[in-house]
Design a protein around this motif. Structure first.
Motif, PDB file in Angstrom:
ATOM      1  N   GLN A  74       0.809  -1.218   0.000  1.00 25.01           N
ATOM      2  CA  GLN A  74       0.000   0.000   0.000  1.00 25.01           C
ATOM      3  C   GLN A  74       0.841   1.266   0.000  1.00 25.01           C
ATOM      4  O   GLN A  74       0.356   2.351  -0.280  1.00 25.01           O
ATOM      5  CB  GLN A  74      -0.965   0.011   1.180  1.00 25.01           C
ATOM      6  CG  GLN A  74      -0.279   0.078   2.527  1.00 25.01           C
ATOM      7  CD  GLN A  74      -1.242  -0.184   3.660  1.00 25.01           C
ATOM      8  OE1 GLN A  74      -2.254  -0.830   3.494  1.00 25.01           O
ATOM      9  NE2 GLN A  74      -0.912   0.345   4.831  1.00 25.01           N
ATOM     10  N   PHE A 100     -17.250  -1.492  -4.672  1.00 29.00           N
ATOM     11  CA  PHE A 100     -15.801  -1.633  -4.725  1.00 29.00           C
ATOM     12  C   PHE A 100     -15.145  -0.617  -5.642  1.00 29.00           C
ATOM     13  O   PHE A 100     -13.951  -0.379  -5.553  1.00 29.00           O
ATOM     14  CB  PHE A 100     -15.424  -3.053  -5.140  1.00 29.00           C
ATOM     15  CG  PHE A 100     -15.451  -4.012  -3.988  1.00 29.00           C
ATOM     16  CD1 PHE A 100     -14.455  -3.988  -3.039  1.00 29.00           C
ATOM     17  CD2 PHE A 100     -16.481  -4.919  -3.850  1.00 29.00           C
ATOM     18  CE1 PHE A 100     -14.470  -4.852  -1.960  1.00 29.00           C
ATOM     19  CE2 PHE A 100     -16.501  -5.795  -2.776  1.00 29.00           C
ATOM     20  CZ  PHE A 100     -15.502  -5.756  -1.839  1.00 29.00           C
ATOM     21  N   TYR A 103     -12.903   2.162  -4.169  1.00 26.16           N
ATOM     22  CA  TYR A 103     -11.526   1.946  -3.732  1.00 26.16           C
ATOM     23  C   TYR A 103     -10.580   2.370  -4.841  1.00 26.16           C
ATOM     24  O   TYR A 103     -10.862   2.221  -6.017  1.00 26.16           O
ATOM     25  CB  TYR A 103     -11.293   0.481  -3.372  1.00 26.16           C
ATOM     26  CG  TYR A 103     -12.085   0.074  -2.163  1.00 26.16           C
ATOM     27  CD1 TYR A 103     -11.688   0.459  -0.891  1.00 26.16           C
ATOM     28  CD2 TYR A 103     -13.243  -0.670  -2.290  1.00 26.16           C
ATOM     29  CE1 TYR A 103     -12.419   0.104   0.224  1.00 26.16           C
ATOM     30  CE2 TYR A 103     -13.987  -1.029  -1.179  1.00 26.16           C
ATOM     31  CZ  TYR A 103     -13.571  -0.639   0.069  1.00 26.16           C
ATOM     32  OH  TYR A 103     -14.295  -0.980   1.175  1.00 26.16           O
ATOM     33  N   GLU A 108      -6.338  -2.080  -2.128  1.00 24.69           N
ATOM     34  CA  GLU A 108      -7.111  -1.376  -1.108  1.00 24.69           C
ATOM     35  C   GLU A 108      -8.442  -2.093  -0.839  1.00 24.69           C
ATOM     36  O   GLU A 108      -8.841  -2.263   0.312  1.00 24.69           O
ATOM     37  CB  GLU A 108      -7.367   0.059  -1.557  1.00 24.69           C
ATOM     38  CG  GLU A 108      -8.039   0.906  -0.502  1.00 24.69           C
ATOM     39  CD  GLU A 108      -8.294   2.325  -0.975  1.00 24.69           C
ATOM     40  OE1 GLU A 108      -9.250   2.932  -0.464  1.00 24.69           O
ATOM     41  OE2 GLU A 108      -7.555   2.825  -1.835  1.00 24.69           O
ATOM     42  N   ALA A 109      -9.102  -2.549  -1.884  1.00 28.50           N
ATOM     43  CA  ALA A 109     -10.359  -3.278  -1.715  1.00 28.50           C
ATOM     44  C   ALA A 109     -10.132  -4.603  -0.997  1.00 28.50           C
ATOM     45  O   ALA A 109     -10.901  -4.983  -0.111  1.00 28.50           O
ATOM     46  CB  ALA A 109     -11.015  -3.521  -3.076  1.00 28.50           C
ATOM     47  N   ARG A 111      -7.668  -5.361   1.070  1.00 29.79           N
ATOM     48  CA  ARG A 111      -7.304  -5.098   2.475  1.00 29.79           C
ATOM     49  C   ARG A 111      -8.542  -4.792   3.310  1.00 29.79           C
ATOM     50  O   ARG A 111      -8.595  -5.110   4.487  1.00 29.79           O
ATOM     51  CB  ARG A 111      -6.308  -3.942   2.572  1.00 29.79           C
ATOM     52  CG  ARG A 111      -4.900  -4.318   2.124  1.00 29.79           C
ATOM     53  CD  ARG A 111      -3.955  -3.141   2.248  1.00 29.79           C
ATOM     54  NE  ARG A 111      -3.892  -2.605   3.594  1.00 29.79           N
ATOM     55  CZ  ARG A 111      -3.110  -3.077   4.568  1.00 29.79           C
ATOM     56  NH1 ARG A 111      -2.330  -4.102   4.341  1.00 29.79           N
ATOM     57  NH2 ARG A 111      -3.105  -2.523   5.763  1.00 29.79           N
ATOM     58  N   TYR A 112      -9.525  -4.159   2.716  1.00 32.42           N
ATOM     59  CA  TYR A 112     -10.766  -3.847   3.432  1.00 32.42           C
ATOM     60  C   TYR A 112     -11.543  -5.127   3.733  1.00 32.42           C
ATOM     61  O   TYR A 112     -12.087  -5.303   4.810  1.00 32.42           O
ATOM     62  CB  TYR A 112     -11.632  -2.902   2.593  1.00 32.42           C
ATOM     63  CG  TYR A 112     -13.015  -2.726   3.161  1.00 32.42           C
ATOM     64  CD1 TYR A 112     -13.230  -1.928   4.284  1.00 32.42           C
ATOM     65  CD2 TYR A 112     -14.100  -3.384   2.601  1.00 32.42           C
ATOM     66  CE1 TYR A 112     -14.496  -1.778   4.824  1.00 32.42           C
ATOM     67  CE2 TYR A 112     -15.368  -3.243   3.129  1.00 32.42           C
ATOM     68  CZ  TYR A 112     -15.563  -2.437   4.240  1.00 32.42           C
ATOM     69  OH  TYR A 112     -16.814  -2.303   4.771  1.00 32.42           O
ATOM     70  N   LYS A 113     -11.556  -6.051   2.794  1.00 29.46           N
ATOM     71  CA  LYS A 113     -12.432  -7.224   2.873  1.00 29.46           C
ATOM     72  C   LYS A 113     -11.774  -8.442   3.522  1.00 29.46           C
ATOM     73  O   LYS A 113     -12.439  -9.225   4.171  1.00 29.46           O
ATOM     74  CB  LYS A 113     -12.904  -7.564   1.456  1.00 29.46           C
ATOM     75  CG  LYS A 113     -13.819  -8.727   1.332  1.00 29.46           C
ATOM     76  CD  LYS A 113     -15.210  -8.395   1.781  1.00 29.46           C
ATOM     77  CE  LYS A 113     -16.117  -9.582   1.517  1.00 29.46           C
ATOM     78  NZ  LYS A 113     -17.304  -9.574   2.308  1.00 29.46           N
TER      79      LYS A 113
END
Length: 166
Positions: A74, A100, A103, A108-109, A111-113
């Motif tokens: 990231q 999504f 993002y 990034e998507a 890491r969120y999920k």
């Protein structure tokens, strides 16, 4: 001789190609261009440098995979719209909400999920001096340089004092 386009070749010989070639190395755009749009074409799809991928360009490859690995950093480069831009540039912002596409990147998507882990070995340099600043400034000193060389022949960074223009 007239040559057959790659996507037509793949459409004609997809069973032979997919059975004989076990590992494919392609960008998500190339996957979309030449691979059949079917589920489970691939057992595993690995996205490397996922911080540089727009999520919408990755979805067709994800659709074709049984399993997906998303790898990236990231703190590295974000996606660039150099060449082809985002799908968001082509649609009305009101059409996209709570999805999504909000993002910045596939990483990034993901890491969120999903759960994530840090790979702390830096393998691109045999000299710790070359990554020391970034290691402490961005990674809290957690990166380790693999021991690729026993003896350092030259210093990776050298200061030379110039006198009288020489």
């Amino acid at each position: 001789k007239r040559k057959m386009a790659v996507n037509k070749f793949m459409a004609k010989y997809k069973f032979e190609m997919l059975d004989s070639i076990k590992i494919w190395l392609m960008t998500p755009e190339v996957v979309s261009d030449i691979m059949p749009f079917e589920k489970n074409v691939f057992d595993l799809v690995i996205f490397d440098e996922a911080s540089q991928l727009y999520i919408e360009k990755s979805i067709p490859a994800i659709y074709r995979a049984r399993k997906v690995i998303v790898a990236g950093d990231q703190k590295q480069l974000k996606p660039s719209s150099l060449g082809k831009g985002r799908i968001l540039d082509e649609i009305d912002e009101d059409e996209v909400s709570d999805g999504f596409l909000e993002y910045e990147s596939l990483l990034e998507a993901a890491r969120y999920k999903y759960e994530h882990t840090m790979l702390n070995y830096h393998y691109r340099s045999k000299y710790e001096e070359l990554i020391a600043f970034s290691n402490y400034a961005f990674y809290n000193g957690k990166l380790m340089v693999t021991s690729l060389a026993n003896e350092k022949e030259n210093h990776p960074i050298e200061r030379i004092k110039v006198e009288n223009g020489r």
